[in-house]
Motif scaffolding. Structure first.
Motif, PDB file in Angstrom:
ATOM      1  N   ILE A   1       0.844  -1.191   0.000  1.00 19.47           N
ATOM      2  CA  ILE A   1       0.000   0.000   0.000  1.00 19.47           C
ATOM      3  C   ILE A   1       0.880   1.242   0.000  1.00 19.47           C
ATOM      4  O   ILE A   1       0.664   2.184  -0.772  1.00 19.47           O
ATOM      5  CB  ILE A   1      -0.913   0.026   1.232  1.00 19.47           C
TER       6      ILE A   1
ATOM      7  N   LEU B   1      -1.191   7.511   3.646  1.00 22.34           N
ATOM      8  CA  LEU B   1      -2.421   7.233   2.909  1.00 22.34           C
ATOM      9  C   LEU B   1      -3.120   8.530   2.554  1.00 22.34           C
ATOM     10  O   LEU B   1      -3.727   8.659   1.493  1.00 22.34           O
ATOM     11  CB  LEU B   1      -3.337   6.340   3.734  1.00 22.34           C
ATOM     12  N   ILE B   2      -3.049   9.509   3.454  1.00 26.14           N
ATOM     13  CA  ILE B   2      -3.723  10.775   3.199  1.00 26.14           C
ATOM     14  C   ILE B   2      -2.968  11.570   2.130  1.00 26.14           C
ATOM     15  O   ILE B   2      -3.562  12.104   1.197  1.00 26.14           O
ATOM     16  CB  ILE B   2      -3.855  11.593   4.497  1.00 26.14           C
TER      17      ILE B   2
ATOM     18  N   GLU C   1      -0.525  10.546  -0.107  1.00 25.88           N
ATOM     19  CA  GLU C   1      -0.380   9.917  -1.431  1.00 25.88           C
ATOM     20  C   GLU C   1      -0.908   8.489  -1.401  1.00 25.88           C
ATOM     21  O   GLU C   1      -0.148   7.549  -1.206  1.00 25.88           O
ATOM     22  CB  GLU C   1       1.080   9.955  -1.872  1.00 25.88           C
ATOM     23  N   PRO C   2      -2.232   8.343  -1.602  1.00 25.16           N
ATOM     24  CA  PRO C   2      -2.795   6.995  -1.513  1.00 25.16           C
ATOM     25  C   PRO C   2      -2.267   6.054  -2.585  1.00 25.16           C
ATOM     26  O   PRO C   2      -2.426   4.854  -2.463  1.00 25.16           O
ATOM     27  CB  PRO C   2      -4.303   7.212  -1.670  1.00 25.16           C
ATOM     28  N   HIS C   3      -1.622   6.597  -3.614  1.00 25.67           N
ATOM     29  CA  HIS C   3      -1.090   5.708  -4.645  1.00 25.67           C
ATOM     30  C   HIS C   3       0.346   5.307  -4.376  1.00 25.67           C
ATOM     31  O   HIS C   3       0.974   4.652  -5.197  1.00 25.67           O
ATOM     32  CB  HIS C   3      -1.230   6.342  -6.019  1.00 25.67           C
TER      33      HIS C   3
ATOM     34  N   LEU D   1      -9.922  11.305   3.727  1.00 24.83           N
ATOM     35  CA  LEU D   1      -9.914  10.107   2.890  1.00 24.83           C
ATOM     36  C   LEU D   1     -11.279   9.824   2.290  1.00 24.83           C
ATOM     37  O   LEU D   1     -11.587   8.698   1.920  1.00 24.83           O
ATOM     38  CB  LEU D   1      -9.474   8.896   3.725  1.00 24.83           C
TER      39      LEU D   1
ATOM     40  N   GLN E   1     -11.689   7.875  -1.137  1.00 28.01           N
ATOM     41  CA  GLN E   1     -10.705   6.843  -1.452  1.00 28.01           C
ATOM     42  C   GLN E   1     -11.340   5.467  -1.596  1.00 28.01           C
ATOM     43  O   GLN E   1     -12.452   5.224  -1.179  1.00 28.01           O
ATOM     44  CB  GLN E   1      -9.624   6.813  -0.360  1.00 28.01           C
ATOM     45  N   GLU E   2     -10.549   4.574  -2.150  1.00 23.48           N
ATOM     46  CA  GLU E   2     -10.977   3.187  -2.305  1.00 23.48           C
ATOM     47  C   GLU E   2     -11.161   2.536  -0.937  1.00 23.48           C
ATOM     48  O   GLU E   2     -10.466   2.888   0.011  1.00 23.48           O
ATOM     49  CB  GLU E   2      -9.873   2.401  -3.025  1.00 23.48           C
TER      50      GLU E   2
ATOM     51  N   ILE F   1      -7.970   1.442   0.852  1.00 21.50           N
ATOM     52  CA  ILE F   1      -7.171   2.502   1.454  1.00 21.50           C
ATOM     53  C   ILE F   1      -7.726   2.825   2.849  1.00 21.50           C
ATOM     54  O   ILE F   1      -6.981   2.972   3.818  1.00 21.50           O
ATOM     55  CB  ILE F   1      -7.192   3.763   0.563  1.00 21.50           C
ATOM     56  N   LEU F   2      -9.047   2.917   2.932  1.00 20.15           N
ATOM     57  CA  LEU F   2      -9.671   3.197   4.221  1.00 20.15           C
ATOM     58  C   LEU F   2      -9.398   2.068   5.211  1.00 20.15           C
ATOM     59  O   LEU F   2      -9.139   2.304   6.387  1.00 20.15           O
ATOM     60  CB  LEU F   2     -11.179   3.386   4.036  1.00 20.15           C
TER      61      LEU F   2
ATOM     62  N   ALA G   1      -6.032   2.454   6.482  1.00 20.66           N
ATOM     63  CA  ALA G   1      -5.974   3.575   7.421  1.00 20.66           C
ATOM     64  C   ALA G   1      -6.429   3.120   8.802  1.00 20.66           C
ATOM     65  O   ALA G   1      -5.842   3.512   9.815  1.00 20.66           O
ATOM     66  CB  ALA G   1      -6.835   4.731   6.922  1.00 20.66           C
TER      67      ALA G   1
END
Lengths: 263, 358, 311
Positions: free
Chosen positions: B278, B333-334, B336-338, C100, C103-104, C107-108, C111
């Motif tokens: 991730i 994640l906040i 750069e989620p990619h 977020l 987001q997908e 991703i959550l 998190a």
């Protein structure tokens, strides 16, 4: 082009198809045929069962009754990938592209059923896998040229505007070199110029690739102009079938479109 | 200024399809490889090998494996720890049953065995999707670890339940066991990772990779254009597990030397590898490697910084480390989620235009 | 009744009780998933965190005791802990979720894994990582009534847990179906964007739903904490609740209850009748296998609706 072409000129025939979801009848006892090489339009008001009909033809929905004869072979249902490998390709009402992939990759995916090299050859890449890849790349490029989308070859399709996405989707379907192409509202949500472009592509596909086309469309002008024959559905039933002129004059069709109360 | 592809024209599809189409990238990557293969072995000592390079390489392979399944095929798996255990125990059994077998063959076979197990646990993916599947893969995790803990045959009935890697030579040089040199162990792992990273890249840019991505992006449409969900998903499970199994073999054989299933292959391992992909970037081979590097280095960095730099007590430091790990993950994640792979891409874009802003 | 039958009944009853405990944890998952589509892996740690906070308010040597020289009675401590959980929910929304939104799901999910680490670390730093006995006056030991009348051994604590669980579910049911906020919650669950466009504030809803599941976490934390002490392993009950979730469906409150019961009973029976043959300690994976096999026959879970796929 295809040795399997049936002699009587009918590529696909649906017999007495009925489809229901629980208690809701989506299609009731519908029969019609699609002749080799023609452009066949399926029209009707919203909820008439047009998309369901396409889903039945390419095996996504399994009808409770009826059978389908395709290339002389009759069956009551089939699996989608089987339909695909027998030469039925389609586009979708709501664009169903692979959003994370580039235009080129989307079109190449359309050729997946034609590619054979297994994962170990792929891992090695050099040699057979590359040769296969190149051969199919060439065909994909042919389609890219045909649809005039060279500039967006490497762009992820998620970033493309709507009209372009529709065009890429057509490209993906064409990549499979289908004998029968099902188009589900290929011109929905387009402006006049985009529609004209799309009409041109549909006619060109029909002529150049000799592909038989079945399309669903709401724009009557387009339907009357480009299709050879039209079948009209309303509330899951077939109410008319014939050339554009015949259908235009049919009282049932006029009622369905202009609205007559259904008792 | 120096990073422009202007003037580099592709005249064949072969050139256009190469992994590194830009000349500067090729120079950079080959230079990097030269340093990794020829430079690093000269100064690597046992701390660097044990704490950083070898675990990083083992995890990188595992992360590539998981990314093939999760990032490319869209099937979330929390069974990585269990599959690594399969690879490790397969290696242990093979090497103790057939001591003369070449270690490379042993590791490849371990990967193949893991692939078979992976396919078995991948079968539910045909019917269940998303988080339901993720939870279902935990079944594999817990069951496999339990199996290796309970059934004596797997650990040769050793009284402690531990498995220990014997010393094995490759080309006359020891690569496993306590007396193997750091450089040998490093190079052995590096060879595996580089070769299989390349193989992974080849797979994902070909037919198989496209069918995985098609399933990931829109499974119904994929089915309707002729991709069989069965073949695509199970092949993803197989290839992914193959990689993870080899990673488990390196993790146990070359890095740890001896392992106990519950501690070494617990569910925390599954989460750790998932974090790597991730943070590195889903659907990116480079990202898997970057993520593995990040997750290997960060705890070491945090610990050194707090214990040595700020003289925080070790126990407290452990708690702070956990907290900061969590904070960093959320932060990443906040921002750069990619993942790191996307950051790398953006950096390259910027570099192309440099010194101009646009 | 014969000894065999009583033995069997005891196992089933203890399975039911364990099932209620699992269901309590699963309930917290379901609430958040229903309202936001987030698979909240931090739910287990939230149980731990709530129990730690509760303990600290009451215990000699806690922060309150050290700073002010007194400790709170049980009911005050519970109210204060609820307050703490609301603040935690607010912070989570403020600092994490808000950033977020689109987001997908994965991703959550990740998190919330990060959140789990944070809560665990902060809990350890604030309250220490030693095992703490939690006693808020729930009776312990065997129920004399059941033992005298039927000769069956029933743990009082588990009985209390079962009753609490039932009450909690009833309250939540009323909350979801009879109140304005409940309706808004269900609207948000169906479609975030659509809910926003009719003027429901997503952020408020999220704070509420995370608070509610924080409170559910507190209840679960109290029950588990009273049973086996407050310690890190408490957060691992999240892993126990997951098979319950896939059995009952991520979005179904009744599913969480029934799923919990099935898993609880199945696990206990398997442990006693199957465990000895395969070397024991099967409770770690049996529930997962049970859920997995079940899913193969009914992919949408116990109470999930059958999905009609369309293109």
């Amino acid at each position: 082009m295809n040795p399997e072409r049936p002699p009587n000129g009918v590529l696909l025939e649906v017999h007495n198809i009925s489809l229901a979801f629980g208690g809701v009848k989506a299609i009731e006892d519908v029969s019609f045929d699609i002749r080799d090489g023609e452009i066949r339009a399926i029209i009707g008001p919203n909820g008439a069962g047009k998309s369901s009909m396409l889903n039945v033809i390419n095996g996504f929905y399994h009808p409770q009754q009826g059978s389908i004869t395709y290339k002389g072979e009759t069956r009551s249902q089939m699996k989608p990938h089987h339909a695909a490998s027998r030469g039925i390709a389609r586009t979708f009402q709501n664009i169903a592209l692979f959003k994370g992939m580039s235009t080129l990759d989307n079109i190449m995916t359309g050729r997946n059923t034609l590619m054979k090299k297994n994962v170990i050859w792929q891992a090695l890449y050099y040699g057979p896998a590359r040769n296969e890849e190149l051969k199919h790349r060439e065909f994909a490029e042919h389609i890219i040229d045909f649809l005039e989308i060279q500039a967006i070859r490497k762009t992820p399709v998620g970033r493309l505007p709507y009209g372009m996405q529709k065009r890429v989707e057509l490209g993906r379907a064409l990549a499979a070199e289908p004998d029968l192409l099902l188009l589900d509202e290929p011109m929905a949500g387009m402006n006049v110029e985009e529609k004209e472009d799309m009409c041109r592509f549909v006619l060109d596909v029909n002529e150049e690739f000799a592909t038989t086309i079945a399309l669903i469309e709401h724009d009557m002008g387009v339907v009357m102009d480009i299709s050879d024959r039209v079948v009209v559905l309303d509330y899951g039933k077939k109410i008319a079938d014939g050339t554009p002129d015949e259908v235009r004059g049919n009282q049932g069709v006029i009622d369905a479109y202009l609205g007559v109360s259904h008792e | 200024m120096f990073y422009r592809e202007a003037g580099q024209f592709k005249t064949s599809y072969i050139a256009d399809q190469s992994i590194l189409p830009i000349a500067q990238d090729r120079v950079f990557v080959f230079g990097f490889m030269a340093v990794a293969f020829l430079g690093v072995p000269w100064f690597i000592d046992s701390y660097w090998a044990n704490a950083i390079f070898v675990p990083f390489l083992a995890y990188a392979l595992a992360a590539i494996g998981l990314n093939l399944l999760t990032g490319y095929c869209g099937q979330v798996s929390l069974g990585t720890g269990g599959f690594m255990a399969v690879g490790a125990f397969a290696t242990f059994k093979l090497i103790t049953l057939f001591p003369d077998l070449n270690l490379i063959i042993v590791i490849l076979l371990s990967g193949a065995i893991t692939a078979a197990v992976g396919v078995l646990f991948g079968i539910p993916s045909l019917r269940i999707k998303g988080f339901y599947l993720a939870v279902a893969t935990l079944a594999a995790q817990f069951f496999l670890v339990w199996l290796f803990n309970k059934v004596g045959w797997f650990f040769n009935y050793s009284p402690t339940g531990q498995i220990t890697m014997p010393s094995v030579e490759m080309f006359g040089v020891l690569v496993t066991g306590p007396s193997a040199s750091p450089a040998a162990r490093y190079l052995f792992c590096l060879g595996f990772v580089v070769l299989f990273a390349l193989a992974a890249k080849n797979i994902v840019r070909g037919r198989v990779g496209r069918s995985w991505m098609a399933i990931r992006d829109m499974d119904i449409a994929a089915e309707l254009i002729g991709i069989r969900p069965l073949a695509a998903k199970l092949s993803a499970f197989a290839v992914s597990s193959f990689y993870i199994g080899m990673a488990g073999a390196l993790y146990f054989g070359v890095w740890l030397g001896s392992a106990e299933p519950i501690e070494a292959f617990g569910v925390e391992q599954s989460f750790l590898v998932l974090f790597m992909i991730i943070i590195g970037g889903l659907g990116s081979i480079l990202g898997s490697v970057l993520g593995a590097a990040f997750m290997t280095l960060m705890p070491i960095f945090l610990k050194n910084f707090m214990v040595d730099g700020l003289a925080v007590e070790v126990v407290t430091a452990k708690h702070v480390e956990i907290t900061l790990m969590g904070v960093l993950i959320v932060f990443f994640l906040i921002v750069e989620p990619h993942g790191l792979a996307r950051m790398w891409q953006i950096l390259k874009e910027k570099l192309r235009l440099w010194p101009f802003p646009y | 009744m014969g000894g065999e039958v009583i033995f069997f009944l005891e196992i089933v009853i203890s399975g039911v009780m364990a099932g209620v405990m699992y269901a309590l944890v699963a309930l917290g998952f379901v609430l958040i998933f229903k309202a936001s589509g987030i698979f909240n892996f931090a739910q287990g740690v939230m149980c731990l965190f709530a129990a730690l906070a509760l303990y600290d308010f009451m215990a000699p040597g806690g922060w309150v005791d050290r700073w002010f020289g007194f400790t709170f009675p049980v009911w005050m401590a519970i109210v204060l802990t609820i307050g703490v959980m609301v603040v935690v929910a607010w912070l989570i929304e403020r600092l994490v979720l808000q950033h977020l939104v689109k987001q997908e799901p994965i991703i959550l999910f990740m998190a919330t894994l990060g959140l789990a680490y944070v809560l665990e670390g902060v809990g350890d730093i604030l309250f220490g990582s030693d095992v703490k006995p939690l006693d808020i006056g729930i009776p312990q030991g065997a129920s004399d009534w059941a033992l005298d009348n039927y000769g069956i051994y029933v743990e009082k604590l588990e009985l209390v847990a079962a009753i609490t669980g039932a009450v909690l579910v009833t309250i939540l049911g009323i909350f979801f179906h009879r109140t304005r906020i409940g309706r808004a919650l269900r609207a948000v669950a169906d479609d975030h964007q659509a809910a926003l466009s009719v003027g429901i504030s997503l952020r408020t809803i999220w704070v509420i739903v995370w608070s509610v599941s924080g409170i559910v976490a507190l209840v679960a934390g109290i029950m588990w904490g009273s049973k086996s002490g407050v310690q890190f392993s408490l957060s691992l009950i999240a892993l126990k609740a997951l098979p319950v979730l896939i059995l009952g469906g991520f979005t179904s409150v009744p599913g969480a209850i029934v799923g919990g019961l099935i898993i609880g009973v199945g696990e206990k029976l398997a442990e006693v009748y199957l465990g000895p043959f395969v070397g024991g300690a099967i409770e770690n994976w049996f529930a997962y296998m049970l859920a997995l096999v079940f899913l193969l026959f009914r992919p949408q879970g116990l109470f999930g609706e059958r999905i009609i796929e369309r293109v």
